[in-house]
Structures are given as structure tokens and as C-alpha cells.
Design a protein around this motif. Sequence first.
Motif, PDB file in Angstrom:
ATOM      1  N   GLU A   1      -1.007  15.132   0.390  1.00  0.00           N
ATOM      2  CA  GLU A   1      -1.652  16.343   0.889  1.00  0.00           C
ATOM      3  C   GLU A   1      -0.672  17.284   1.584  1.00  0.00           C
ATOM      4  O   GLU A   1      -0.987  18.434   1.816  1.00  0.00           O
ATOM      5  CB  GLU A   1      -2.783  15.982   1.871  1.00  0.00           C
TER       6      GLU A   1
ATOM      7  N   LYS B   1      -1.181  31.155   1.644  1.00  0.00           N
ATOM      8  CA  LYS B   1      -0.657  30.280   2.695  1.00  0.00           C
ATOM      9  C   LYS B   1      -1.476  30.570   3.945  1.00  0.00           C
ATOM     10  O   LYS B   1      -1.457  31.689   4.462  1.00  0.00           O
ATOM     11  CB  LYS B   1       0.823  30.576   2.935  1.00  0.00           C
TER      12      LYS B   1
ATOM     13  N   ARG C   1      -5.610  25.021   8.589  1.00  0.00           N
ATOM     14  CA  ARG C   1      -6.329  24.372   7.485  1.00  0.00           C
ATOM     15  C   ARG C   1      -7.826  24.699   7.491  1.00  0.00           C
ATOM     16  O   ARG C   1      -8.484  24.578   6.471  1.00  0.00           O
ATOM     17  CB  ARG C   1      -6.087  22.870   7.515  1.00  0.00           C
TER      18      ARG C   1
ATOM     19  N   LEU D   1      -9.100  27.108   4.771  1.00  0.00           N
ATOM     20  CA  LEU D   1      -9.154  26.702   3.365  1.00  0.00           C
ATOM     21  C   LEU D   1     -10.574  26.730   2.811  1.00  0.00           C
ATOM     22  O   LEU D   1     -10.777  27.106   1.651  1.00  0.00           O
ATOM     23  CB  LEU D   1      -8.536  25.317   3.187  1.00  0.00           C
TER      24      LEU D   1
ATOM     25  N   GLN E   1     -11.808  28.718  -0.483  1.00  0.00           N
ATOM     26  CA  GLN E   1     -12.423  28.017  -1.609  1.00  0.00           C
ATOM     27  C   GLN E   1     -13.755  28.661  -1.976  1.00  0.00           C
ATOM     28  O   GLN E   1     -14.074  28.817  -3.147  1.00  0.00           O
ATOM     29  CB  GLN E   1     -12.615  26.530  -1.289  1.00  0.00           C
TER      30      GLN E   1
ATOM     31  N   THR F   1      -7.826  24.815  -9.460  1.00  0.00           N
ATOM     32  CA  THR F   1      -7.858  25.122  -8.032  1.00  0.00           C
ATOM     33  C   THR F   1      -7.572  23.848  -7.260  1.00  0.00           C
ATOM     34  O   THR F   1      -8.163  22.809  -7.549  1.00  0.00           O
ATOM     35  CB  THR F   1      -9.245  25.653  -7.612  1.00  0.00           C
TER      36      THR F   1
ATOM     37  N   THR G   1      -5.735  22.403  -3.154  1.00  0.00           N
ATOM     38  CA  THR G   1      -5.026  22.678  -1.911  1.00  0.00           C
ATOM     39  C   THR G   1      -3.896  21.669  -1.763  1.00  0.00           C
ATOM     40  O   THR G   1      -4.000  20.532  -2.228  1.00  0.00           O
ATOM     41  CB  THR G   1      -5.954  22.589  -0.682  1.00  0.00           C
ATOM     42  N   LYS G   2      -2.844  22.116  -1.125  1.00  0.00           N
ATOM     43  CA  LYS G   2      -1.712  21.243  -0.816  1.00  0.00           C
ATOM     44  C   LYS G   2      -1.107  21.757   0.473  1.00  0.00           C
ATOM     45  O   LYS G   2      -0.618  22.889   0.532  1.00  0.00           O
ATOM     46  CB  LYS G   2      -0.690  21.281  -1.944  1.00  0.00           C
TER      47      LYS G   2
ATOM     48  N   ASN H   1      -0.790  23.648   3.638  1.00  0.00           N
ATOM     49  CA  ASN H   1      -1.419  24.894   4.089  1.00  0.00           C
ATOM     50  C   ASN H   1      -1.522  25.929   2.981  1.00  0.00           C
ATOM     51  O   ASN H   1      -1.581  27.131   3.248  1.00  0.00           O
ATOM     52  CB  ASN H   1      -0.646  25.485   5.275  1.00  0.00           C
ATOM     53  N   TYR H   2      -1.546  25.491   1.751  1.00  0.00           N
ATOM     54  CA  TYR H   2      -1.629  26.392   0.608  1.00  0.00           C
ATOM     55  C   TYR H   2      -2.886  26.091  -0.197  1.00  0.00           C
ATOM     56  O   TYR H   2      -3.312  24.940  -0.301  1.00  0.00           O
ATOM     57  CB  TYR H   2      -0.428  26.213  -0.326  1.00  0.00           C
ATOM     58  N   ILE H   3      -3.444  27.153  -0.783  1.00  0.00           N
ATOM     59  CA  ILE H   3      -4.495  26.967  -1.783  1.00  0.00           C
ATOM     60  C   ILE H   3      -4.005  27.650  -3.055  1.00  0.00           C
ATOM     61  O   ILE H   3      -3.390  28.728  -3.006  1.00  0.00           O
ATOM     62  CB  ILE H   3      -5.861  27.513  -1.318  1.00  0.00           C
TER      63      ILE H   3
END
Length: 160
Positions: free
Chosen positions: A30, A93, A97, A100, A104, A134, A136-137, A139-141
Motif C-alpha cells: 500500500e 496526490k 489519505r 481518497l 473515488q 482505478t 490507490t497506492k 497517497n496517490y489515486i
Amino acid sequence: MISYKNRSLLIKVVFLIVLAFFLIFVYWTESAKDVPMSNIEKKLLKNKYVEEMKVQTPRELERYMQISGSNYDGFFYARSVNNLAVDEVLIVKVKSREQLNNLQDAIDARLKQQIANYQGYAPEQVSMLKNAKTFTKGNYIFYCVSKKPDSISEDFTNVI
């Protein structure tokens, strides 16, 4: 022969070790490096499927995705130059979190609206929308609608 007390202790120790490895694995998959959006953009613009798109402004991000780029640490948004095509890539970014979930929701709303718009007359476009990628990783989506979304997502994950 191991006594009942020692067996119980051994089971607990093994369980804790397995749990520790599981938590490390989850954290590792993650997490993501803190990479400037400019580095991500440079890498993505070398992808042949993104090269065909036009990088969008903050105003266009708000128009098409209903999100304000100023609320985040940065974004990359590119869309097809053809108004009848659905190809687009969005990477945001986030500052925290908690943001997110809202992103989404915006992505889900965009997909739903696009499918409704193209349903009935553009089956290839609808198929691409239904196969959108789609995830998340850290602090990125990442969101991508393309003929080859895996190619673009791979470039993204290699950067971070």
C-alpha cells in the motif's frame, strides 16, 4: 514430546510471526514513494497511449471530474483530443489519505455518467469505460480509461 503449555506458547509465537509478516506485506504493497507530480507526468508522457492525449488544466479537471486541483498536493490529468473518445488518465496526490474516498466517489460518478452518455451508440467506448483501471497506492489515486490501461498503470507504479 512438547508439553501442552509449550505447544500453546509455540502456536502463539508462530501466529504472531505470521501476523507480523502479513502486516508488513500489507504496508509494503500500500505504500508509495513521495514522488513529485512532475516526475510522474514526465514518465507518463512517454507512454504512447498518453502521448495521444492532451494534458488538462485545473479548470478542465474541475469541469470534467468535478474536483478542485487546489485541494490536493498535485495532479496529472490528460484526456483524448477527440471529444468523442473516452480515453483519460487522472493521478492525484492527496494531502491526507482521508481525501481518497472523495476522489473515488468523483471517479465513480464520472464513470457512471460517461457510460450513460455513450450507452446505445458507442459500444467500444462503453467497453473501455467498464474496463477502467482505478486504484490507490500510498497517497496517490490512479484512474485510467484507455485501450491499454495496464500499460499506463505500469508506468505509474514504476515511478512510485
